[in-house]
Design a protein around this motif. Structure first.
Motif, mmCIF file in Angstrom:
data_model
loop_
_atom_site.group_PDB
_atom_site.id
_atom_site.type_symbol
_atom_site.label_atom_id
_atom_site.label_comp_id
_atom_site.label_asym_id
_atom_site.label_seq_id
_atom_site.Cartn_x
_atom_site.Cartn_y
_atom_site.Cartn_z
ATOM 1 N N TYR B 18 0.897 -1.168 0.000
ATOM 2 C CA TYR B 18 0.000 0.000 0.000
ATOM 3 C C TYR B 18 0.929 1.209 0.000
ATOM 4 N N PHE B 21 3.965 1.012 2.226
ATOM 5 C CA PHE B 21 3.790 0.007 3.272
ATOM 6 C C PHE B 21 3.715 -1.398 2.678
ATOM 7 N N ALA B 23 2.535 -4.753 2.834
ATOM 8 C CA ALA B 23 1.477 -5.393 3.618
ATOM 9 C C ALA B 23 1.454 -6.915 3.483
ATOM 10 N N PRO B 42 -3.423 -11.776 14.251
ATOM 11 C CA PRO B 42 -3.838 -10.562 14.951
ATOM 12 C C PRO B 42 -4.276 -9.468 13.981
ATOM 13 N N SER B 43 -4.953 -8.482 14.502
ATOM 14 C CA SER B 43 -5.468 -7.390 13.707
ATOM 15 C C SER B 43 -4.340 -6.692 12.944
ATOM 16 N N GLY B 44 -4.598 -6.416 11.675
ATOM 17 C CA GLY B 44 -3.613 -5.677 10.892
ATOM 18 C C GLY B 44 -2.527 -6.521 10.275
ATOM 19 N N CYS B 45 -2.633 -7.855 10.369
ATOM 20 C CA CYS B 45 -1.556 -8.701 9.851
ATOM 21 C C CYS B 45 -1.695 -8.937 8.349
ATOM 22 N N GLY B 46 -2.806 -8.551 7.760
ATOM 23 C CA GLY B 46 -2.927 -8.674 6.308
ATOM 24 C C GLY B 46 -3.883 -9.748 5.828
ATOM 25 N N LYS B 47 -4.722 -10.270 6.731
ATOM 26 C CA LYS B 47 -5.659 -11.332 6.335
ATOM 27 C C LYS B 47 -6.636 -10.826 5.267
ATOM 28 N N SER B 48 -7.265 -9.692 5.561
ATOM 29 C CA SER B 48 -8.229 -9.166 4.587
ATOM 30 C C SER B 48 -7.527 -8.811 3.292
ATOM 31 N N THR B 49 -6.345 -8.241 3.416
ATOM 32 C CA THR B 49 -5.607 -7.857 2.214
ATOM 33 C C THR B 49 -5.365 -9.070 1.329
ATOM 34 N N ILE B 61 -8.092 0.089 -4.895
ATOM 35 C CA ILE B 61 -7.314 1.048 -4.108
ATOM 36 C C ILE B 61 -6.149 1.534 -4.957
ATOM 37 N N GLU B 177 -14.480 -12.336 7.882
ATOM 38 C CA GLU B 177 -15.164 -12.265 9.175
ATOM 39 C C GLU B 177 -16.678 -12.183 9.001
ATOM 40 N N HIS B 208 -11.401 -13.922 13.364
ATOM 41 C CA HIS B 208 -10.692 -13.584 14.588
ATOM 42 C C HIS B 208 -10.972 -14.611 15.666
HETATM 43 N N1 LIG Z 1 -6.211 0.966 1.920
HETATM 44 C C1 LIG Z 1 -5.119 0.841 2.699
HETATM 45 N N2 LIG Z 1 -4.113 1.745 2.588
HETATM 46 C C2 LIG Z 1 -3.011 1.633 3.370
HETATM 47 N N3 LIG Z 1 -2.818 0.669 4.272
HETATM 48 C C3 LIG Z 1 -3.778 -0.259 4.420
HETATM 49 C C4 LIG Z 1 -4.977 -0.224 3.649
HETATM 50 N N4 LIG Z 1 -5.760 -1.266 4.014
HETATM 51 C C5 LIG Z 1 -5.067 -1.923 4.970
HETATM 52 N N5 LIG Z 1 -3.882 -1.326 5.224
HETATM 53 C C6 LIG Z 1 -2.874 -1.783 6.156
HETATM 54 O O1 LIG Z 1 -2.449 -3.070 5.798
HETATM 55 C C7 LIG Z 1 -2.292 -3.890 6.941
HETATM 56 C C8 LIG Z 1 -3.139 -5.122 6.793
HETATM 57 O O2 LIG Z 1 -4.504 -4.767 6.779
HETATM 58 P P1 LIG Z 1 -5.664 -5.833 6.726
HETATM 59 O O3 LIG Z 1 -6.935 -5.098 6.670
HETATM 60 O O4 LIG Z 1 -5.371 -6.796 5.656
HETATM 61 O O5 LIG Z 1 -5.488 -6.534 8.139
HETATM 62 P P2 LIG Z 1 -6.382 -7.672 8.802
HETATM 63 O O6 LIG Z 1 -5.470 -8.780 9.120
HETATM 64 O O7 LIG Z 1 -7.549 -7.976 7.951
HETATM 65 O O8 LIG Z 1 -6.836 -6.964 10.131
HETATM 66 P P3 LIG Z 1 -8.227 -7.090 10.890
HETATM 67 O O9 LIG Z 1 -8.168 -8.376 11.628
HETATM 68 O O10 LIG Z 1 -8.235 -5.923 11.806
HETATM 69 O O11 LIG Z 1 -9.315 -7.051 9.877
HETATM 70 C C9 LIG Z 1 -2.700 -3.048 8.139
HETATM 71 O O12 LIG Z 1 -1.535 -2.573 8.770
HETATM 72 C C10 LIG Z 1 -3.460 -1.899 7.545
HETATM 73 O O13 LIG Z 1 -3.230 -0.720 8.285
#
Ligand SMILES: Nc1ncnc2c1ncn2[C@@H]1O[C@H](COP(=O)(O)OP(=O)(O)OP(=O)(O)O)[C@@H](O)[C@H]1O
Ligand SMILES: [Mg+2]
Lengths: 285, 255
Positions: B18, B21, B23, B42-49, B61, B177, B208
């Motif tokens: 991103y 960053f 990711a 954990p939150s923010g580890c990139g699962k959704s990404t 994006i 989720e 989660h």
């Molecule tokens: N559109 C974006 N622009 C910049 N950074 C992003 C964007 N979307 C996500 N991130 C960053 O990428 C990292 C992974 O995000 P992601 O949403 O994949 O995490 P996650 O594992 O799904 O977290 P959660 O459990 O909270 O849903 C995070 O640090 C987030 O801040």
């Protein structure tokens, strides 16, 4: 009660608010008081459905003006609504957010261009073009509808843009995730979700078109007759009042106030429609 | 776990940025056909990404850059010959918050058909019924087809989103989720539905909730700070993880 600055400010604001509302109410009452007795005296039929407007000889039929107002407004909507909604879609879909921060205020500024300027452009540019290419006197129903259609664009675009921008991003995502193209997402989901806001923008713009006076006086030709086609010269309700108020006396003057009452009712209906549409949206979301 | 262990989606050395960053860091993972794979971490580890890479929702994006390949049935979905709309019809997604369209139940379910230009009413009705049945909604909604979808209770809304997806006959279902907005009873209904759908679809779920992952998934991947730390059969990952960081996370010692 303690007289700190906050309570004083509040009292002052209350007085101002009430006096301005009272002022508006008085104006409305004044128009009703002048106009209603006239309608009752000559009868709604002879006033609203009679085509003979000849105040010098006691004929006060405003039917041609009603027809003209309706046609000009519908024509303006035919021009302004599709263009305005298309513009709003374009702004939301293709213009990047930072650019929107400049474009949106500019657009709202355009809404403030005095109508006499639009009328001027209509007289100088539009009417001659119509006369040259389509015939007729040029100053016509068509010219009025086109100019009004352009004048209401900022209203339609600005309110529709807000309505479209307020649609949750999750709808768009959901549509795209099902394999919809961007355009399919827009017309199958986003426009449906923004429907009531867009409709409200169109109704409000319609109110503006019905009430517009200066520009139509300048470009519509002002002949008191029922139009047979878009190239005919017409006079709207608003134009009728503005053109004759200066010298009208007695019954004639009252007839003009009564014309105002008719306009007033038109606009009240449109505004309540817009209100209804918006309220329905609030209730549903 | 018998017959098929055929790879449906093969992520190969995949990176995602991103902007500046990083990711997703060199992720390689194989999602098995007609199995449920859970992504935990954990939150923010990139699962959704990662999930959103599989149907290229991240393309929306502007700052996103990707490297590496993701093969769907052996074909690179990031290849230049791929039509993203077609891809998304094959790889469908259910979102965290139920997001039915502000349309009727019927129009929600038939959305994908209309996108594909299909409008024959008899066919649409058949697909609507089949999809609602598959999502276990038919009994509840068969006489509410013309009611606004937004007025349904949340778990029915979520199952409607599943039905809407089943209508276009995807091959892979991504769920981010899907139960986090639901209460426990509604959650267990969605879980049963997923187990049922596994017979036909490859499912990847982000969650989660580790009990949920343990209950329903066949394979699990543990992610941390953009890395895929460990990927294994769910039972193995939860009972005898190889990596101490996985061990910390599943025993609740993380953070
Ligand atoms: N559109 C974006 N622009 C910049 N950074 C992003 C964007 N979307 C996500 N991130 C960053 O990428 C990292 C992974 O995000 P992601 O949403 O994949 O995490 P996650 O594992 O799904 O977290 P959660 O459990 O909270 O849903 C995070 O640090 C987030 O801040
Ligand atoms: Mg997430």
């Amino acid at each position: 009660m303690k007289w700190n600055s906050e309570t004083i400010v509040r009292q002052v604001l209350t007085v101002i608010a009430f006096s301005s509302i009272a002022g508006l109410l008085l104006i409305a009452l004044f128009i009703l008081k002048e106009g209603l007795p006239f309608i009752l005296k000559i009868g709604p039929q002879a006033f609203l459905l009679n085509s003979n407007w000849d105040p010098a000889n006691g004929h006060y039929g405003i039917y041609p003006m009603i027809v003209a107002s309706i046609w000009i407004t519908l024509g303006a909507m035919l021009v302004g609504a599709p263009l305005g909604v298309a513009g709003a879609i374009f702004l939301n879909e293709f213009v990047p957010k930072p650019a929107m921060r400049v474009i949106k205020p500019t657009l709202e500024l355009l809404a403030g261009i005095p109508s006499v300027v639009f009328g001027f452009i209509g007289v100088m540019v539009l009417a001659p073009l119509i006369r040259a290419y389509l015939g007729g006197p040029g100053l016509s129903l068509l010219a009025g509808a086109l100019i009004l259609g352009i004048m209401i664009l900022p209203t339609v675009i600005s309110i529709s843009t807000d309505a479209i921008a307020a649609v949750p991003a999750s709808y768009r995502e959901g549509a795209l995730a099902l394999g919809a193209t961007r355009w399919q997402a827009v017309h199958m989901v986003i426009l449906k979700a923004a429907r009531s806001g867009i409709l409200a923008s169109i109704i409000l713009a319609m109110g503006r078109a019905v009430g517009e006076t200066m520009a139509v006086i300048m470009v519509a030709g002002n002949a008191v007759k029922i139009p047979h086609g878009p190239l005919d010269s017409v006079r709207t309700l608003t134009a009728n009042i503005a053109l004759e108020m200066g010298y009208a006396t007695g019954l004639h003057r009252q007839a003009l106030f009564a014309t105002g009452v008719v306009l007033f009712i038109f606009i009240m209906i449109l505004n309540s429609l817009a209100g209804l549409v918006l309220r329905k949206k609030v209730r549903r979301s | 776990m018998t017959a098929s262990t055929q790879t449906k989606v093969d992520v190969q050395a995949f990176n995602l940025h991103y902007g500046a960053f990083h990711a997703l860091k060199n992720i390689s993972i194989k999602f098995v056909d007609r199995k449920i794979t859970a992504l935990i971490g954990p939150s923010g580890c990139g699962k959704s990404t990662l999930l959103r890479c599989l149907n290229r929702m991240n393309d929306l994006i502007p700052t996103v850059r990707t490297e590496g390949r993701i093969l769907l049935d052996g074909r690179n979905i990031y290849g230049s010959d791929i039509d993203v709309c077609d891809l998304r019809k094959k790889v469908g997604m259910v979102f965290q918050r139920p997001n039915p369209f502000p349309l009727s139940v019927r129009d929600n379910v038939s959305f994908g058909l209309r996108v594909a230009g299909q409008s024959d009413p008899a066919q649409v009705d058949a697909v609507v019924e089949r999809s609602l049945r598959a999502a276990w909604l038919w009994d509840a909604l068969s006489d509410k087809l013309d009611e606004p979808a937004l007025e349904l209770p949340l778990d029915q809304q979520q199952r409607l989103c599943v039905a809407r997806l089943l209508a276009i006959e995807p091959e892979v279902i991504l769920m981010d989720e899907p139960c986090s907005a639901l209460d426990p009873i509604a959650t267990s209904r969605i879980e049963e539905l997923m187990l049922d759908l596994r017979r036909q679809y490859t499912i990847v779920i982000v969650t989660h909730n580790m009990q949920q992952a343990a209950r329903i998934s066949d394979f699990s991947g543990y992610m941390l700070l953009g890395d895929l730390i460990e990927y294994d059969v769910t039972k193995t990952l939860f009972t005898s993880p190889r990596d101490p960081r996985t061990q910390d996370y599943i025993s609740g010692r993380y953070g």
